[in-house]
Design an enzyme around this catalytic site. Structure first.
Site, short mmCIF file in Angstrom:
data_model
loop_
_atom_site.label_atom_id
_atom_site.label_comp_id
_atom_site.label_asym_id
_atom_site.label_seq_id
_atom_site.Cartn_x
_atom_site.Cartn_y
_atom_site.Cartn_z
N ASP A 50 0.85 -1.19 0.00
CA ASP A 50 0.00 0.00 0.00
C ASP A 50 0.88 1.25 0.00
O ASP A 50 1.68 1.45 0.91
CB ASP A 50 -0.88 0.01 1.26
CG ASP A 50 -1.84 1.19 1.28
OD1 ASP A 50 -2.92 1.08 0.68
OD2 ASP A 50 -1.48 2.24 1.86
N TYR A 55 2.87 9.82 -0.01
CA TYR A 55 3.95 9.24 0.79
C TYR A 55 5.33 9.51 0.20
O TYR A 55 6.34 9.33 0.89
CB TYR A 55 3.78 7.71 0.96
CG TYR A 55 2.47 7.27 1.57
CD1 TYR A 55 1.59 8.18 2.17
CD2 TYR A 55 2.08 5.94 1.54
CE1 TYR A 55 0.38 7.77 2.71
CE2 TYR A 55 0.87 5.52 2.08
CZ TYR A 55 0.03 6.44 2.66
OH TYR A 55 -1.17 6.03 3.18
N LYS A 80 -2.85 6.08 -4.26
CA LYS A 80 -4.01 6.95 -3.94
C LYS A 80 -3.89 8.33 -4.55
O LYS A 80 -2.78 8.86 -4.70
CB LYS A 80 -4.13 7.09 -2.41
CG LYS A 80 -4.03 5.77 -1.67
CD LYS A 80 -4.30 5.88 -0.18
CE LYS A 80 -3.92 4.59 0.53
NZ LYS A 80 -2.51 4.51 0.95
N HIS A 113 -7.97 9.35 -1.74
CA HIS A 113 -7.35 9.31 -0.41
C HIS A 113 -8.26 9.89 0.68
O HIS A 113 -8.25 9.43 1.84
CB HIS A 113 -6.04 10.11 -0.46
CG HIS A 113 -4.99 9.65 0.50
ND1 HIS A 113 -3.65 9.61 0.18
CD2 HIS A 113 -5.07 9.21 1.78
CE1 HIS A 113 -2.96 9.17 1.23
NE2 HIS A 113 -3.79 8.92 2.20
P1 NDP Z 1 0.37 1.20 11.93
O1 NDP Z 1 -0.77 1.05 12.87
O2 NDP Z 1 0.59 0.17 10.89
O3 NDP Z 1 1.67 1.37 12.82
C1 NDP Z 1 2.93 1.66 12.27
C2 NDP Z 1 3.86 2.04 13.43
O4 NDP Z 1 4.02 0.94 14.33
C3 NDP Z 1 5.23 2.42 12.97
O5 NDP Z 1 5.70 3.44 13.83
C4 NDP Z 1 6.04 1.14 13.16
O6 NDP Z 1 7.38 1.48 13.39
C5 NDP Z 1 5.38 0.53 14.37
N1 NDP Z 1 5.38 -0.95 14.33
C6 NDP Z 1 5.13 -1.75 13.28
N2 NDP Z 1 5.16 -3.05 13.62
C7 NDP Z 1 5.43 -3.08 14.94
C8 NDP Z 1 5.60 -4.13 15.86
N3 NDP Z 1 5.47 -5.41 15.49
N4 NDP Z 1 5.88 -3.82 17.15
C9 NDP Z 1 6.01 -2.53 17.53
N5 NDP Z 1 5.85 -1.48 16.70
C10 NDP Z 1 5.56 -1.75 15.40
O7 NDP Z 1 0.22 2.66 11.29
P2 NDP Z 1 0.13 3.33 9.88
O8 NDP Z 1 -0.53 4.64 10.11
O9 NDP Z 1 1.42 3.31 9.20
O10 NDP Z 1 -0.93 2.44 9.06
C11 NDP Z 1 -0.59 1.37 8.21
C12 NDP Z 1 -0.68 1.76 6.74
O11 NDP Z 1 -1.99 2.19 6.39
C13 NDP Z 1 0.17 2.99 6.37
O12 NDP Z 1 1.55 2.71 6.35
C14 NDP Z 1 -0.44 3.36 5.07
O13 NDP Z 1 -0.01 2.49 4.04
C15 NDP Z 1 -1.93 3.19 5.39
N6 NDP Z 1 -2.54 4.44 5.90
C16 NDP Z 1 -3.53 5.03 5.16
C17 NDP Z 1 -4.13 6.20 5.56
C18 NDP Z 1 -5.21 6.81 4.73
O14 NDP Z 1 -5.62 7.94 5.00
N7 NDP Z 1 -5.70 6.12 3.70
C19 NDP Z 1 -3.75 6.88 6.82
C20 NDP Z 1 -2.75 6.15 7.58
C21 NDP Z 1 -2.20 4.99 7.12
P3 NDP Z 1 8.60 0.92 12.49
O15 NDP Z 1 8.32 1.24 11.05
O16 NDP Z 1 9.77 1.65 13.05
O17 NDP Z 1 8.65 -0.56 12.76
#
Ligand code: NDP
Length: 276
Positions: A50, A55, A80, A113
């Site tokens: 995704d 981004y 998006k 988006h």
């Molecule tokens: P998530 O809920 O997926 O959390 C991501 C965060 O958690 C990062 O800081 C990551 O850090 C940390 N993390 C990941 N795995 C672990 C783990 N196993 N243990 C501890 N910490 C962890 O948040 P997102 O907001 O990134 O949502 C996921 C995806 O959804 C986005 O990346 C994007 O593709 C999409 N999205 C879409 C939106 C929209 O408006 N359409 C808005 C927000 C997100 P690290 O990378 O350092 O591991």
């Protein structure tokens, strides 16, 4: 439920199959960080990535896919339309820029988006055109609440294949989920890990320890068992592996109900609930 695998798919309303599990890339920095994350995920067996124009990492997502050696048709790529690119002609042009940055001949799923007022339906017409022309295999929306979906369904005969919204036990939008199910719209969860904010919640940790799993794994598995597409983000190799370790256990019906009750209307991203 045990039958779920890393590349298990859900059928979208237009017949396209979408992997229920994928990698998020928001805040994955452009360059090596995103390339390594996507390459690592593909090696572990992820088959769904995704991204979004906003981004700033579409080029890296595309390059990592190409370099992976995994056949293009085995990977599901979502991108998006950003808020400043709305409108019929602007959306067509924005799609083309995304497609070129990804360097793909087609995109699997193109999403609006955010439901930008006044112009969103014009943009939707552009997505219909892209679908007709075969430039994307499916089109959908993101951050649409029920009233936005109702408006769209009234104005268009093309049902959005997917609605990507924030969704977790801490934001269990049950009414929206049911509306999407009734309307044949696949719900997709973003920020399924609450961006990390609830991973130290003692209630969640206690439940996870029963299964010898991490808090993150339980949150991902909860979404999967609700048949919601889920795209946890990480750019760290060990977490990319950890987040995929959710296909060897099943949360019991009682514990699913307990997790459903964690809801506290927690939004860790932007909030479309008041978007006109
Ligand atoms: P998530 O809920 O997926 O959390 C991501 C965060 O958690 C990062 O800081 C990551 O850090 C940390 N993390 C990941 N795995 C672990 C783990 N196993 N243990 C501890 N910490 C962890 O948040 P997102 O907001 O990134 O949502 C996921 C995806 O959804 C986005 O990346 C994007 O593709 C999409 N999205 C879409 C939106 C929209 O408006 N359409 C808005 C927000 C997100 P690290 O990378 O350092 O591991």
């Amino acid at each position: 439920m045990k039958d779920l695998k890393i590349d298990s798919k859900v059928g979208l309303s237009n017949g396209v199959e979408m992997p229920i599990f994928g990698l998020g890339t928001f805040q994955s920095r452009s360059g090596k960080e995103t390339r390594d994350a996507v390459a690592g995920a593909l090696r572990v067996g992820y088959r769904h990535i995704d991204t979004a124009s906003m981004y700033g990492n579409e080029e890296d997502v595309g390059a990592a896919i190409k370099e992976s050696g995994v056949p293009r048709e085995e990977i599901f790529v979502t991108t998006k339309l950003w808020n400043s690119d709305h409108g019929y002609d602007s959306a067509l042009a924005a799609f083309e820029r995304s497609r070129r940055r990804l360097d793909l001949s087609y995109v699997d799923l193109y999403l609006i988006h955010w439901p930008v007022e006044d112009v969103r339906n014009e943009s939707w017409r552009a997505l219909e055109t892209l679908l007709e022309e075969g430039k994307c295999r499916a089109v959908g929306v993101s951050n649409y609440m029920t009233r936005h979906l109702e408006e769209l369904l009234e104005k268009s005969s093309t049902v959005p294949a997917v609605n990507q919204v924030e969704f977790s036990p801490y934001l269990y939008q049950r009414d929206l989920l049911e509306f999407c199910r009734r309307s044949n719209i696949q719900l997709e969860s973003y920020s399924p890990l609450t961006k990390g904010r609830k991973l130290d919640d003692p209630k969640l940790i206690a439940l996870a320890s029963k299964y010898s799993k991490s808090a993150a794994q339980v949150l991902i598995r909860w979404a999967l068992q609700h048949r919601i597409v889920v795209i946890p983000k990480s750019s760290r190799r060990e977490r990319i592996v950890e987040n995929a370790g959710v296909f060897d256990f099943v949360i019991s019906p009682e514990d699913m109900k307990a997790l459903d009750l964690f809801d506290q209307d927690l939004r860790t991203s932007w909030d479309p609930s008041t978007a006109p």
